[in-house]
Design an enzyme around this catalytic site. Structure first.
Site, PDB file in Angstrom:
ATOM      1  N   ALA A 109      -1.104   1.946   5.374  1.00 36.17           N
ATOM      2  CA  ALA A 109      -1.669   0.711   4.806  1.00 36.17           C
ATOM      3  C   ALA A 109      -3.183   0.646   5.007  1.00 36.17           C
ATOM      4  CB  ALA A 109      -1.010  -0.505   5.448  1.00 36.17           C
ATOM      5  N   HIS A 110      -3.849   0.179   4.001  1.00 37.37           N
ATOM      6  CA  HIS A 110      -5.294  -0.016   4.040  1.00 37.37           C
ATOM      7  C   HIS A 110      -5.583  -1.512   4.146  1.00 37.37           C
ATOM      8  CE1 HIS A 110      -9.526   0.294   2.973  1.00 37.37           C
ATOM      9  NE2 HIS A 110      -9.330  -0.729   2.160  1.00 37.37           N
ATOM     10  N   PRO A 111      -6.499  -1.977   4.934  1.00 37.33           N
ATOM     11  CA  PRO A 111      -7.286  -1.222   5.899  1.00 37.33           C
ATOM     12  C   PRO A 111      -6.711  -1.403   7.311  1.00 37.33           C
ATOM     13  CG  PRO A 111      -8.339  -3.330   5.484  1.00 37.33           C
ATOM     14  CD  PRO A 111      -6.988  -3.364   4.818  1.00 37.33           C
TER      15      PRO A 111
ATOM     16  N   GLU B 264      -4.743   4.136   9.444  1.00 38.88           N
ATOM     17  CA  GLU B 264      -5.114   4.800   8.198  1.00 38.88           C
ATOM     18  C   GLU B 264      -6.090   5.964   8.444  1.00 38.88           C
ATOM     19  OE1 GLU B 264      -7.660   2.410   5.791  1.00 38.88           O
ATOM     20  OE2 GLU B 264      -6.941   3.230   3.912  1.00 38.88           O
TER      21      GLU B 264
END
Ligand SMILES: Cc1cc2nc3c(=O)[nH]c(=O)nc-3n(C[C@H](O)[C@H](O)[C@H](O)COP(=O)(O)OP(=O)(O)OC[C@H]3O[C@@H](n4cnc5c(N)ncnc54)[C@H](O)[C@@H]3O)c2cc1C
Length: 402
Positions: free
Chosen positions: A381-383, A387
């Site tokens: 998953a960003h942010p 990551e």
């Protein structure tokens, strides 16, 4: 509060109320104790508060906390007596009444100038905490780097964090003599590579290591042998030299973390239930709770090279992990160690925000035997901090490309 302006928050002046800090700490500890006591009661086990000492094999005399004594004989004995802070034999130190972590966590006042003896985990965490509360802090470490078991680049990163915060660090500094009293005025004489120095402080904290609680508890009467440093001698099933007597946790010389003491318990419990577990080859993570924290699982680079292991190394500055831009804490790095021949992950170190959580991600991959390409290619998953693992592991070609 120190960084509030950076986030556009306008504050007035502020102060730290150490009595309230202590009160919060006490309530937290009391809450945990109450929770454990309740679990104990629910287990049906009898809990006797007192100090135990062997008087014969598998027989203890207990000096009860509420007065009197009681003699207990058991079929099986489990020794879990822990360690205490070592007060090193520096002339004048014991007479100066130094703080240990126990007293340092019970202060209701702010030391004007705290001298911290020891640049290991306890010293580093308390040094930064007191600096942020507002004390002047000097760390005195006799080795050539902070966090002696970590790689030099990790130690340098911690040194830079401390420097940014105005914590003075003296390395390769030998404490020679202490004068005065902690809590008033202390003078520490140190020999450094640049010559002798006197550090004048208000308080001195001894954070130079641990001593096992194995002296004076009749272990000879119980047939339980100690190893040279005073820890209880155990095999990899945590059995002592005496039949039906086990030792676990720090007193058995296990790595000094709560989660290791817990796992020692699981090893013994499972073996008693017919299992066959040992303490060999355990994957043990740790986290040093500075801010940002340092965490590691598996081998450090220096240790792997010392053992002649063929490794590949990938390193990523935390500033390349976009999450750090959102929180304005870009210091530190991630470092992964891979087997040179296969794509196996051998170690992972991170100094940066949420390091303990990111280490758990890599540890899970290591436990599952996942090649590093699994983390390189995972959709994370960003942010998030995790990551960064995509970018870290993208730096290396897979072993099949060799
Ligand atoms: C300042 C500090 C910070 C730490 N931070 C972390 C951390 O963030 N994460 C982490 O994983 N670990 C941390 N640790 C380490 C962790 O606290 C220990 O590894 C863990 O508590 C060891 O558990 P244990 O069961 O072996 O011993 P202990 O928790 O020390 O328990 C031993 C118990 O035995 C009792 N005892 C001793 N002798 C006798 C006797 N003769 N009769 C009866 N009772 C006796 C003691 O009073 C004590 O209650 C920290 C340690 C310190 C000092």
């Amino acid at each position: 509060m120190h960084h509030a302006a950076q986030f556009g928050i306008v504050t007035g002046s502020f102060a730290v109320d150490m009595a309230k800090v202590r009160q919060r700490k006490r309530e937290m500890v009391e809450g945990l104790i109450a929770m454990h006591l309740e679990l104990y009661q629910k287990s049906g086990a009898e809990l006797i508060m007192g100090e135990g000492r062997f008087v014969a094999p598998k027989t203890l005399e207990v000096r009860l906390r509420d007065g009197g004594t009681r003699v207990l004989a058991g079929e099986r004995i489990f020794l879990n007596v822990g360690t205490h802070a070592t007060i090193p034999s520096i002339p004048g130190l014991a007479d100066a009444g130094p703080l240990t972590h126990i007293e340092a966590l019970e202060l209701d006042r702010l030391p004007a100038h705290l001298i911290v003896l020891g640049g290991g985990y306890v010293g580093l965490e308390l040094a930064q905490a007191y600096r942020r509360f507002g004390s002047r802090v000097t760390v005195v470490e006799h080795g050539p780097q902070l966090a002696g078991r970590e790689d030099p680049d990790v130690a340098d990163a911690i040194g830079r964090l401390f420097d940014d915060e105005g914590i003075e660090v003296l390395l390769s500094a030998e404490a020679i003599r202490v004068e005065g009293h902690s809590g008033g005025s202390v003078r520490l004489h140190v020999r450094t590579p640049r010559g002798e120095r006197i550090i004048e402080g208000s308080d001195i904290l001894a954070a130079t290591g641990r001593t096992p609680n194995t002296a004076g508890i009749g272990l000879d009467a119980a047939g339980v042998q100690l190893e040279a440093r005073g820890y209880i001698q155990v095999n990899d099933r945590l059995e002592t030299s005496a039949p039906d007597v086990w030792a676990l946790g720090e007193c058995a010389g296990s790595p000094q973390f709560t989660h290791v003491s817990l796992d020692d318990f699981r090893v013994i419990r499972d073996n008693l239930a017919g299992g066959n577990r040992t303490t060999r080859d355990r994957l043990i993570p740790f986290c040093l709770f500075t801010d940002p924290p340092l965490a590691r699982v598996g081998w450090s680079e220096a240790e792997a090279r010392r053992r002649g292991m063929a490794v590949r190394v990938a390193k990523l500055p935390m500033s390349s992990v976009l999450r750090t831009r959102t929180t304005a804490e870009t210091r530190g790095f991630m470092k992964a160690l891979l087997d040179a021949q296969t794509d196996r992950i051998l170690g992972f170190t991170m100094i940066g925000p949420e390091a303990g959580e990111v280490v758990a991600v890599v540890q899970t991959a290591m436990l599952a035997g996942l090649p590093y390409t699994g983390l390189r290619d995972a959709i994370l998953a960003h942010p998030t901090m995790a990551e960064g693992l995509n970018a870290l592991f993208s730096q290396l070609p897979p072993s099949s490309a060799h």
